[in-house]
Design a protein around this motif. Structure first.
Motif, PDB file in Angstrom:
ATOM      1  N   UNK A 208      43.827  32.589  32.704  1.00  0.00           N
ATOM      2  CA  UNK A 208      44.870  31.643  32.280  1.00  0.00           C
ATOM      3  C   UNK A 208      45.277  30.757  33.456  1.00  0.00           C
ATOM      4  N   UNK A 209      45.571  31.370  34.590  1.00  0.00           N
ATOM      5  CA  UNK A 209      46.055  30.602  35.746  1.00  0.00           C
ATOM      6  C   UNK A 209      44.904  29.914  36.492  1.00  0.00           C
ATOM      7  N   UNK A 210      43.755  30.570  36.530  1.00  0.00           N
ATOM      8  CA  UNK A 210      42.604  29.963  37.199  1.00  0.00           C
ATOM      9  C   UNK A 210      42.162  28.693  36.477  1.00  0.00           C
ATOM     10  N   UNK A 211      42.022  28.765  35.161  1.00  0.00           N
ATOM     11  CA  UNK A 211      41.574  27.592  34.397  1.00  0.00           C
ATOM     12  C   UNK A 211      42.600  26.472  34.425  1.00  0.00           C
TER      13      UNK A 211
ATOM     14  N   UNK B  17      35.886  25.788  42.516  1.00  0.00           N
ATOM     15  CA  UNK B  17      35.852  26.769  43.614  1.00  0.00           C
ATOM     16  C   UNK B  17      37.199  26.936  44.319  1.00  0.00           C
ATOM     17  N   UNK B  18      37.929  25.834  44.541  1.00  0.00           N
ATOM     18  CA  UNK B  18      39.170  25.889  45.332  1.00  0.00           C
ATOM     19  C   UNK B  18      40.180  26.903  44.778  1.00  0.00           C
ATOM     20  N   UNK B  19      40.460  26.915  43.472  1.00  0.00           N
ATOM     21  CA  UNK B  19      41.486  27.857  42.989  1.00  0.00           C
ATOM     22  C   UNK B  19      41.059  29.326  43.002  1.00  0.00           C
ATOM     23  N   UNK B  20      39.752  29.584  43.153  1.00  0.00           N
ATOM     24  CA  UNK B  20      39.254  30.952  43.002  1.00  0.00           C
ATOM     25  C   UNK B  20      39.888  31.934  43.995  1.00  0.00           C
ATOM     26  N   UNK B  21      39.837  31.675  45.321  1.00  0.00           N
ATOM     27  CA  UNK B  21      40.465  32.633  46.243  1.00  0.00           C
ATOM     28  C   UNK B  21      41.975  32.735  46.060  1.00  0.00           C
TER      29      UNK B  21
ATOM     30  N   UNK C  88      53.381  33.499  44.504  1.00  0.00           N
ATOM     31  CA  UNK C  88      52.608  32.944  43.389  1.00  0.00           C
ATOM     32  C   UNK C  88      53.120  31.566  43.000  1.00  0.00           C
ATOM     33  N   UNK C  89      54.443  31.387  42.986  1.00  0.00           N
ATOM     34  CA  UNK C  89      55.019  30.087  42.654  1.00  0.00           C
ATOM     35  C   UNK C  89      54.567  29.024  43.662  1.00  0.00           C
ATOM     36  N   UNK C  90      54.535  29.402  44.935  1.00  0.00           N
ATOM     37  CA  UNK C  90      54.081  28.460  45.961  1.00  0.00           C
ATOM     38  C   UNK C  90      52.632  28.051  45.764  1.00  0.00           C
ATOM     39  N   UNK C  91      51.767  29.022  45.443  1.00  0.00           N
ATOM     40  CA  UNK C  91      50.359  28.705  45.191  1.00  0.00           C
ATOM     41  C   UNK C  91      50.200  27.838  43.941  1.00  0.00           C
TER      42      UNK C  91
ATOM     43  N   UNK D 145      43.891  36.219  45.061  1.00  0.00           N
ATOM     44  CA  UNK D 145      45.007  36.716  45.869  1.00  0.00           C
ATOM     45  C   UNK D 145      46.198  37.061  44.991  1.00  0.00           C
ATOM     46  N   UNK D 146      46.486  36.184  44.039  1.00  0.00           N
ATOM     47  CA  UNK D 146      47.603  36.417  43.119  1.00  0.00           C
ATOM     48  C   UNK D 146      47.382  37.694  42.306  1.00  0.00           C
ATOM     49  N   UNK D 147      46.159  37.872  41.810  1.00  0.00           N
ATOM     50  CA  UNK D 147      45.841  39.053  40.999  1.00  0.00           C
ATOM     51  C   UNK D 147      45.963  40.328  41.819  1.00  0.00           C
ATOM     52  N   UNK D 148      45.410  40.322  43.039  1.00  0.00           N
ATOM     53  CA  UNK D 148      45.452  41.521  43.883  1.00  0.00           C
ATOM     54  C   UNK D 148      46.880  41.884  44.266  1.00  0.00           C
TER      55      UNK D 148
END
Length: 338
Positions: A110-113, A156-160, A206-209, A164-167
């Protein structure tokens, strides 16, 4: 509610979540809501697959601008497939339970897409900026290979960041409730069920990212379209202004459809205007799914080449069907005459 005890009797960890959907919806409307959501999903699937197949089957459409449309269509198709089937099954079959890791997987996509969409819109704005503000350099600066590479970077940019958010969220202890007050698993709904001192830190990080993924592309998009408008206003003839503006109208519509509802919700929350839970869920569902359902229509009706290609294909298929029926009719007449 399935839970397993860890550490001590007072600390429990959720093993599954319950998707609440629309809390105030009476049971007699469950069938209607599931039918509407299914039609929305069908619209997303048919519309975006049609765009992808049309562009890839027509060499004349394999241009930078239409390749960006394809990346956006693939993103929209994936988002609808990740989010809608589960909420449809809740209202259709009463299946509202999603596993712990299944919920986190859905949250990631949801957040990645959503972040990928933001960066693809940046690429779209860059394409139009170069086309209108630097037209002589467009064939050199914007090619199919360059656009494909830029779209690859957008994926690619949002992936890491999302990993991080998920972990971070996985490290939290979930011991409050396992009810997700939303139609799908998102970060806020999940972490609201967590307990401990780290919850606020994770939510702020997470809000900052999220703001980075949303506002950085938005800043360039605003700059690009502001520059485009300045260039258009300098064109001497009204016909020239209309023609130039028409080349970026679909992109402006698509960008507004993605950003304006989000900005409205964020600004409303910032100034202290609160929504009821049902209203908040409807607003989030609208600004998440409406672009995915409407974008293919914008491609078709606001982009001349795609519209002409679809009309030509429709006429060709209709003519082919008429020829087939005529041939069948002639063969039947021959058989009966014998």
């Amino acid at each position: 509610m399935k839970m397993v005890v860890i550490f001590n009797a007072n600390m429990t960890r959720v093993r599954s979540f319950i998707i609440l959907g629309f809390p105030g919806l009476p049971p007699q409307y469950y069938g209607h809501v599931s039918a509407i959501l299914f039609l929305v999903y069908l619209t997303i699937v048919v519309g975006n697959i049609s765009i992808l197949s049309t562009v890839f089957s027509e060499k004349s459409l394999q241009k930078p601008m239409y390749l960006v449309f394809c990346h956006l269509a693939l993103n929209d198709l994936t988002f609808g497939t990740i989010t809608l089937p589960k909420i449809i099954s809740k209202y259709w079959f009463g299946d509202s339970i999603i596993s712990f890791f299944g919920c986190f997987t859905q949250m990631f996509f949801v957040h990645y897409l959503g972040a990928v969409t933001s960066f693809i819109l940046l690429v779209m704005a860059l394409d139009r900026f170069v086309a209108i503000c630097l037209p002589l350099r467009y064939p050199v600066l914007i090619t199919n290979n360059i656009i494909s590479a830029l779209c690859g970077v957008a994926w690619l940019i949002p992936l890491p960041l999302m990993l991080t958010i998920i972990l971070q969220a996985l490290d939290l202890l979930y011991c409050n409730s396992n009810v997700i007050a939303q139609c799908y698993c998102d970060h806020f709904s999940i972490t609201s069920q967590a307990c401990g001192n780290d919850v606020k830190i994770v939510q702020v990080t997470t809000f900052g990212m999220a703001m980075f993924c949303l506002l950085l592309p938005l800043a360039f998009i605003i700059f690009s379209y502001a520059s485009i408008i300045v260039v258009i206003l300098k064109i001497s003839t009204s016909a020239g202004r209309r023609k130039t503006l028409s080349t970026c109208t679909p992109q402006i519509f698509i960008t507004c459809l993605f950003y304006l509802p989000r900005c409205f919700v964020y600004v409303a929350n910032t100034v202290g205007f609160s929504f009821s839970l049902d209203t908040r869920i409807v607003l989030i569902l609208l600004y998440s799914l409406l672009p995915a359902a409407v974008n293919p229509t914008i491609y078709c009706f606001k982009t001349l080449e795609i519209k002409q290609t679809l009309v030509r294909k429709f006429k060709t298929s209709k003519f082919g069907l008429q020829v087939k029926n005529w041939t069948l009719h002639v063969n039947v007449q021959k058989i009966t005459s014998i």
